[in-house]
Motif scaffolding. Structure first.
Motif, short mmCIF file in Angstrom:
data_model
loop_
_atom_site.label_atom_id
_atom_site.label_comp_id
_atom_site.label_asym_id
_atom_site.label_seq_id
_atom_site.Cartn_x
_atom_site.Cartn_y
_atom_site.Cartn_z
N THR A 143 -15.62 2.07 -6.33
CA THR A 143 -16.48 2.40 -5.18
C THR A 143 -16.35 3.85 -4.73
O THR A 143 -17.13 4.31 -3.90
N ARG A 144 -15.36 4.58 -5.26
CA ARG A 144 -15.09 5.95 -4.84
C ARG A 144 -14.89 6.05 -3.33
O ARG A 144 -15.33 6.98 -2.67
N SER A 145 -14.19 5.06 -2.79
CA SER A 145 -13.87 5.04 -1.37
C SER A 145 -12.36 4.94 -1.21
O SER A 145 -11.64 4.61 -2.16
N ILE A 146 -11.90 5.22 -0.01
CA ILE A 146 -10.47 5.20 0.26
C ILE A 146 -10.21 4.34 1.49
O ILE A 146 -10.99 4.34 2.44
N VAL A 202 -13.81 4.35 3.73
CA VAL A 202 -14.79 5.42 3.91
C VAL A 202 -14.98 6.11 2.57
O VAL A 202 -14.08 6.09 1.71
N PRO A 203 -16.13 6.74 2.34
CA PRO A 203 -16.33 7.49 1.09
C PRO A 203 -15.27 8.57 0.91
O PRO A 203 -14.83 9.20 1.87
N ALA A 204 -14.88 8.78 -0.33
CA ALA A 204 -13.81 9.74 -0.62
C ALA A 204 -14.18 11.17 -0.26
O ALA A 204 -13.30 12.01 -0.09
N ARG A 205 -15.48 11.46 -0.12
CA ARG A 205 -15.88 12.84 0.24
C ARG A 205 -15.41 13.22 1.64
O ARG A 205 -15.38 14.41 1.98
N SER A 231 -2.91 5.95 9.15
CA SER A 231 -2.54 6.20 7.76
C SER A 231 -3.77 6.17 6.86
O SER A 231 -4.78 5.55 7.18
N VAL A 232 -3.63 6.87 5.72
CA VAL A 232 -4.66 6.91 4.69
C VAL A 232 -4.02 6.47 3.39
O VAL A 232 -2.91 6.92 3.05
N ASN A 233 -4.69 5.61 2.66
CA ASN A 233 -4.14 5.10 1.40
C ASN A 233 -3.88 6.24 0.42
O ASN A 233 -4.57 7.26 0.45
N SER A 234 -2.92 6.06 -0.46
CA SER A 234 -2.58 7.09 -1.43
C SER A 234 -3.51 7.08 -2.64
O SER A 234 -3.45 8.00 -3.46
N ARG A 235 -4.36 6.06 -2.76
CA ARG A 235 -5.24 5.95 -3.92
C ARG A 235 -6.69 5.78 -3.51
O ARG A 235 -6.98 5.15 -2.49
N ILE A 236 -7.58 6.32 -4.33
CA ILE A 236 -9.02 6.15 -4.16
C ILE A 236 -9.48 5.07 -5.13
O ILE A 236 -9.09 5.06 -6.30
N ASP A 237 -10.33 4.18 -4.64
CA ASP A 237 -10.87 3.11 -5.49
C ASP A 237 -11.77 3.74 -6.56
O ASP A 237 -12.77 4.37 -6.23
#
Length: 359
Positions: free
Chosen positions: A230-233, A189-192, A221-227
């Motif tokens: 793509t600015r997605s997580i 999903v977008p990081a926003r 769970s949510v990943n610890s890093r944002i791509d």
């Protein structure tokens, strides 16, 4: 001289028409409301089993027995496959004999040492032989275990890729096992939306294989890093799968419902744009007249015909939804009807006029 009175009469009629124009513009309005706002997040995700493994051989040996078929369900510890271990069994028997001989010598030497008829070094030598035999037996037993493949967890067997008599080598794929009673759904999903990704939020998913069924789960769970590209997580949800309808690798359309929040909303048709600026026409009272005032607003999300207002309006304000065309800021208006949540334009036109609403 004959036509002059006629011309004057026409001018008089034209002036009369101007004087008879209405002094207010009829409009329909809606009230700015505060609601519980749930902004769904939609994405595409891929399923994988909660536990999954590719069963491979770790030794080079001939297959002697296969205890499973395609699609079988197995439990932890079930024997799936056996390979030829006759040589290892022979070596194990040999070491057992050496162990027995060493233990026998130790039993004989102990009373002799007590009487002083044997040396301590002879006993130490036999103890060393015993320990060596035990170590060799453990190594051989480990080799035998490598030739017996067991189910590592409960699950469903995939397709069998070998047959009895085949010579397998390290890395040869035997089959797969998937624990499909619970599925992991991975999507991005977008990081926003990061602030909305809270554990245990409700997640729903649909798939083309079962078009009329909605599968429900929760965010795990949510990943610890944002791509950074793509600015997605990456996000993972858990979906129960008691009927085993879902399969690993399946594509799903995901809908994540974060916790609701309080928001001011207006109907989308009340919003107007000029360049990058959004504004609305708000109803105010000036000199005992109802006028339309242009107000710049800051908008948030859009959902099902409604727009979230972040700044510019307050709860209870009334904004014009229909009648904005050719309406100038500050113009006098006449409110014909107030739009409810499910009113359409046809419904508003069918409502009685304002004078008919007055008892």
């Amino acid at each position: 001289m004959i036509y002059r009175p006629l011309i004057l009469t026409m001018i008089f009629l034209t002036s009369g028409q101007v004087l008879s124009q209405p002094s207010s513009t009829p409009v329909f309005v809606a009230e700015v409301k505060r609601v519980e706002w749930v902004e769904p997040i939609e994405a595409l995700g891929t399923l994988q089993a909660d536990e999954n493994v590719i069963i491979t051989s770790t030794v080079t040996e001939k297959v002697t027995r296969i205890n499973f078929e395609d699609g079988d369900r197995v439990t932890t510890g079930d024997l799936l496959l056996e390979m030829d271990a006759s040589e290892e069994q022979a070596l194990l028997s040999e070491e057992r004999s050496r162990l027995s001989e060493a233990e026998l010598q130790i039993r004989r030497l102990n009373p002799l040492i007590a009487k002083g008829s044997a040396s301590e070094s002879a006993l130490d030598e036999q103890v060393l032989k015993k320990q060596t035999a035990q170590a060799r037996m453990e190594a051989i037993q480990a080799q035998i275990r490598q030739r017996r493949i067991l189910a590592p967890f409960d699950g469903i067997i995939g397709q069998r890729n070998i047959s009895v008599g085949a010579l397998v080598q390290p890395g040869t794929v035997v089959t797969t096992i998937d624990d499909d009673l619970t599925m992991k759904l991975d999507f991005s999903v977008p990081a926003r939306f990061l602030s909305l990704l809270t554990p245990h939020s409700e997640v729903t998913g649909t798939t083309a294989a079962w078009p009329n069924e909605v599968f429900r789960g929760s965010l795990s769970s949510v990943n610890s890093r944002i791509d950074p590209v793509t600015r997605s997580i990456s996000v993972r949800a858990i979906l129960p799968n008691p009927d085993q309808k879902l399969r690993p690798g399946q594509l799903m359309r995901v809908r994540l419902l974060p916790p609701p929040r309080s928001a001011l909303v207006i109907p989308e048709e009340a919003l107007m744009s000029r360049g990058r600026q959004e504004f609305v026409r708000r109803i105010t009272t000036k000199d005992k007249r109802t006028v339309a005032t242009q107000v710049a607003v800051t908008i948030g999300a859009r959902l099902q015909g409604d727009v979230e207002i972040l700044a510019g309006l307050a709860e209870g304000d009334q904004v014009i939804t229909h009648g904005n065309i050719r309406l100038r800021p500050g113009a006098v208006v006449e409110v014909k009807a107030v739009q409810a949540d499910d009113n359409q334009l046809v419904d508003l036109l069918a409502q009685p006029r304002s004078e008919e609403l007055t008892p």
